[in-house]
Design an enzyme around this catalytic site. Structure first.
Site: not given
Lengths: 645, 645
Positions: A321, A405
């Site tokens: 990420e 998230c």
């Protein structure tokens, strides 16, 4: 004022208590801690923060009226927050706390950082209540606080993962197991609840946990970095609310373990990086730490000049990420996590606070109006985790993710939007973002002032402001001239005004009286934008931008057009039209372009240069704002289009 | 001939037994199974395979002489194979078998598919021994076989992960746990050992395991697909060696569970996809299954026309190690796993066998000379797992990976190179790849024939062949005219010959006698290559290719040049020079280009199109073959360069 612990004040009720007059009275809360007046803080700083140049207006001082953001706020409160709560219940995230508290029997569920999702939802719910009372949501939030408070261990620790047979395993792997990240989100939720209600009952849970952390981490105690930064912002905010220096010191400890000399690691995890930077900016705001300042300026420059998408997104890579290398900004393969764009906005809002420099507001605006909003459906109930800038297979938002998230981050971000619009300094009032709204606040000297703003922004660059100081008063009004705007003009009570441009803000310094009117005209033509040629993926291509909005071609508006082949003509003569019926009201653009019909012969995938020319076909292409794509069923989309010069 | 089980014949010794005369005698091995003569098989098919048009020459019939590949083979045998063995020992991969066998006490180590790495190493070692005897390697391989054989469970199962407390967990998660993948690699290693030695002792271990699988999987037994394809190729090969139909049936069962109607899943895991296709081609070779043929042709066309890198690599994405969408071929973010390029070569070699169509040889050649070779250092001891086509940070190969599939795949691939060069059909002898070498084989009718090939390929397009049939004989010599070649000419005994081009092979049909000479001239100019414009990342850019080799600009040859800015001039006038001193002998290219000096001002990352022009600087750029980059310390590299038309 003294609020007994547990007393609840919400929304409009609480507004009665809102003094909105600058430096806060302090109050004593349960546990003997002297708390900052709950009504006095903006979303990132207090008037006392020594290195803050422009303090954000408290959310309760800003009322969004019929403009761009109000609809998002309302949808978030009435649809997004309830829908996400149901998902959190369905996936056991709330139940986990009840199980740990012994209130329920069941199996603990979800990933290691699951608690943070509930906390982010709680922060969003509390923040939403600060703008609008909602009895049902209020009761729901209080019941969730009951569960969280009941799950707190006697020593103050709270985490539903490290209980039972794992209770001896706390902090065994800070890099991956997110305990401090979860703690930070709890603190932020508790502060939001305190701000919304004046009740310190959740804040006391947070303080007990924070005290556990100050006993556990620091020099001579556990000295590791915290893994996934987040708790730093929260600890600084907790310091602001409580005045307890040990929270600031612990934030500084974590930041110093991670932040400095890490320019080389900027290519790493995007969300961690941007949260770290936001925490560092908070540290700088409170301490003036010179090393922090230096790192912030250098790293911001590095990101802004080579590692951010035109949508304000961060993160070129699925692997880790990660942000990636300078100019590594693939479109189809972009990761550009919604959380990273939110974190980018948070970081830049803090940079804006400590500098008063509009370039940070520009970046924040770029992120908010493009990547952040693309992360959520128009009804705020479906989400993108990853935000590509080109997608050539049918794609759509989801109601939940195993790693969820982004949705919970979105609800707290949309709820906090009013806090991003206005600020004040010793010189006067600042307008960072334009939207129809009302600010009921005070100058630093205590003079109450109301600012009414009316605008069609971002569809239109005209902004009308009416100032109502309680008494005639000399101060400056700082109006941001966005970086995308190449010509702006201003009138005061209908007369042209030659303001001074200071770091991107047009300063209007004068003696203001009630009813003074300011007109701002930001020229907002459609722009073809190119990228630095080192961004290889965009070479020879343009993006279309108008005002803060990046546009895209979505398949649903362009049936039969092959988006992967689509090119814009040399002079695409873009024609704008506002479509109130479409996507809850968007401006659309029509342009001339070309593609290759599906039946046309194509050469080999690789061939001698110039040996094959596709059979081009003229097409008309419709563009919509990037944030609005994928709201009409699964679809395809492209932002950067090749462009014949 | 009858070989007692356990008898070992290696390399030159075994060559005495090599009949190399076509259809094999069968022999009886231990366990009562009738085995195919070990000397008679090519690397993917036998002369009996009903749908094989061109049977590959057995490795033992091909001797590489002083040309391009011999150095790689030698390095692999003398450096790569020993170095990797040390790594396998250091990381417990060999020891695991000794532990399971009770020969050693220790902890089991490594990922779930670790056994496959040892098997691939064993296949590589055995295959290397087929070309060159090496007593030390021979002894080492036999000792490893001892450990593997000793680790076999009474029921035939072998896997060092699913033992002890996990012994009841066999096949609990076929998708992730790679048990059948490991089994397949064991079978291939055992077959390679049998081919190299004539000893069936390892093959018997494999057969016992295969028999366990046929008892366990299939209709009415476990009916799941196998997860990570690989065992299909191995089962078909085991069928070829043993003649036992149940292995072919089990391969067909696994393939049918996975392969058909999966065109939509072509964007998934690259290695799994290509191994699946290779297995499907093996099935087609043996059965003529029409559904298999249809799927193979369609999926190949899809890959070749839109999902393969110019280097022959597969896999656009880190996420899921996936091939990705059509035309999704990022350069800097390419995954392009070494194993996927190897799998692509394996698939295409099989397609070539069943069709005799040179386009499959073209793809195989593209993969072998570019992506595959880039996966290994010149000394064959360091490896790339991921093979980007642009890298703007210093990068280098590693001696080991936690997931070390690529290095072990490389050793078996380099060892098998001789098997890729030649084939035969009922019409005659086929030359697929050009390299200085000698083929000692026979026509299908049994007439012995030797072909001596002399060439500087891939540096030079001249190839000289001398044919020595044992007796005058009429047959065709098929010479591949590579897809990159736009003009080829041929002479026979010095006289121009007008051959017929059949599916990319120039056919020379005549009555051959000993000493007949054929001269082939493949024009090999430097080419600027462009990609289909739908490959957005390459828009406006060119790659440089000469013959089968893709070139790149590496930082070490271009000090001070900013590779990320580097563009080629409209007429870059590329000048070639062979440098015997450089990188063990490579052709280099010099070209005119431009970049931007580091001190020059740069505009904002995003700006109105045409509003800023960088200060270009003329530079001379040196290009080397892509496969040779990163052999002189950490470096940067780029393949596709923007190109002013």
């Amino acid at each position: 004022m003294r609020f007994p612990s547990g007393r609840r004040l919400y929304g409009l009720t609480a507004a009665i208590f809102a003094v909105c007059t600058g430096l806060a009275a302090t109050e004593s809360a349960g546990g003997g801690i002297v708390l900052l007046d709950h009504t006095s803080t903006g979303i990132t700083a207090t008037q006392k923060s020594p290195r803050v140049k422009v303090t954000p207006a408290p959310i309760r001082c800003v009322t969004l009226e019929d403009g761009f953001w109000k609809r998002w706020m309302e949808a978030n409160r009435t649809q997004g927050i309830p829908a996400l709560y149901r998902q959190l219940e369905d996936h056991g995230v709330v139940e986990n706390f009840r199980v740990v508290a012994g209130l329920s029997k069941g199996e603990l569920k979800g990933p290691v950082f699951r608690d943070s999702d509930l906390y982010k939802w709680m922060e969003g719910a509390a923040t939403a209540l600060e703008s609008s009372d909602d009895p049902e949501l209020r009761r729901l939030l209080e019941s969730v606080i009951d569960a969280v408070a009941a799950a707190q261990q006697p020593d103050g620790y709270v985490n539903t993962f490290f209980v039972n047979e794992l209770s001896g395993q706390r902090f065994r792997n800070l890099r991956d197991e997110h305990e401090l990240y979860c703690a930070g989100h709890m603190f932020q939720a508790a502060i939001a609840h305190y701000r919304a209600t004046g009740s310190a009952r959740f804040l006391e849970v947070a303080i007990r946990f924070a005290d556990y952390l100050t006993r556990t981490f620091g020099p001579g105690k556990i000295e590791q970095p915290d893994g996934h930064p987040e708790v730093e912002m929260a600890l600084v905010e907790l310091y602001r609310v409580t005045g307890r220096r040990e929270y600031l010191d612990l934030a500084a400890f974590f930041l110093k373990r991670q932040a400095f000399g890490k320019a080389g690691q900027i290519s790493g995890h995007a969300v961690r990086f941007a949260y770290l930077m936001a925490g560092l900016a908070d540290l700088y705001a409170e301490t003036g730490d010179r090393e922090a300042r230096q790192a912030l300026l250098e790293l911001w420059e590095d990101v802004a000049s080579g590692r951010v998408y035109i949508t304000g997104g961060l993160g070129a890579r699925y692997a880790g990420e990660a942000i990636g290398e300078r100019y590594e900004l693939p479109n189809e393969g972009a990761y550009s996590e919604t959380c990273a764009a939110i974190a980018n906005a948070m970081w830049n809002f803090r940079m804006l606070g400590v500098t008063g420099d509009a370039r940070y507001a520009d970046m924040m605006e770029r992120a908010l109006y493009n990547n952040v909003l693309a992360g959520v459906s128009l009804d705020t109930t479906h989400w993108f985790y990853v935000n590509p800038l080109a997608c050539f297979r049918d794609h759509q938002r989801q109601p939940w993710f195993g790693c969820t998230c982004c949705p919970t981050n979105m609800v707290r971000t949309l709820a906090a939007i009013p806090g991003y619009l206005y600020g004040r300094s010793s010189e006067g009032i600042w307008v960072h973002l334009y939207d129809t709204s009302r600010l009921s606040w005070a100058l630093v000297d205590g003079t109450k002032v109301t600012v009414r703003q009316k605008t069609g922004y971002p569809w239109d660059g005209r902004v009308e402001l009416t100032l109502d100081p309680a008494e005639e008063s000399t101060f400056s009004l700082f109006l941001r001239v966005p970086g995308w705007c190449q010509a702006a003009s201003v009138t005061v009570n209908g007369q042209p005004f030659e303001g001074r441009l200071r770091d991107g803000y047009l300063e209007i310094r004068r003696r203001w009286k009630a009813g003074d009117r300011v007109g701002l005209e930001l020229q907002m033509p459609v722009q073809l934008v190119e990228a630095d040629p080192r961004v290889r993926c965009n070479l020879g291509s343009v993006a279309v931008q108008r005002g803060p909005l990046v546009f895209c071609a979505e398949s649903v508006d362009n049936p039969g057009v092959n988006l992967r082949d689509l090119e814009l003509k040399a002079r695409p003569s873009l024609r704008a039209a506002f479509r109130p019926d479409l996507l809850q009201g968007v401006l659309t653009l029509r342009a001339k372009g070309r593609d290759v019909p599906p039946e046309a012969p194509r050469g080999p995938l690789y061939r001698p240069a110039g040996s094959f020319s596709p059979s081009w076909r003229d097409v008309e292409v419709t563009l919509i704002p990037y944030y609005a794509w994928a709201n009409r069923g699964p679809s395809q989309m492209v932002v950067w289009m090749p462009h014949a010069r």
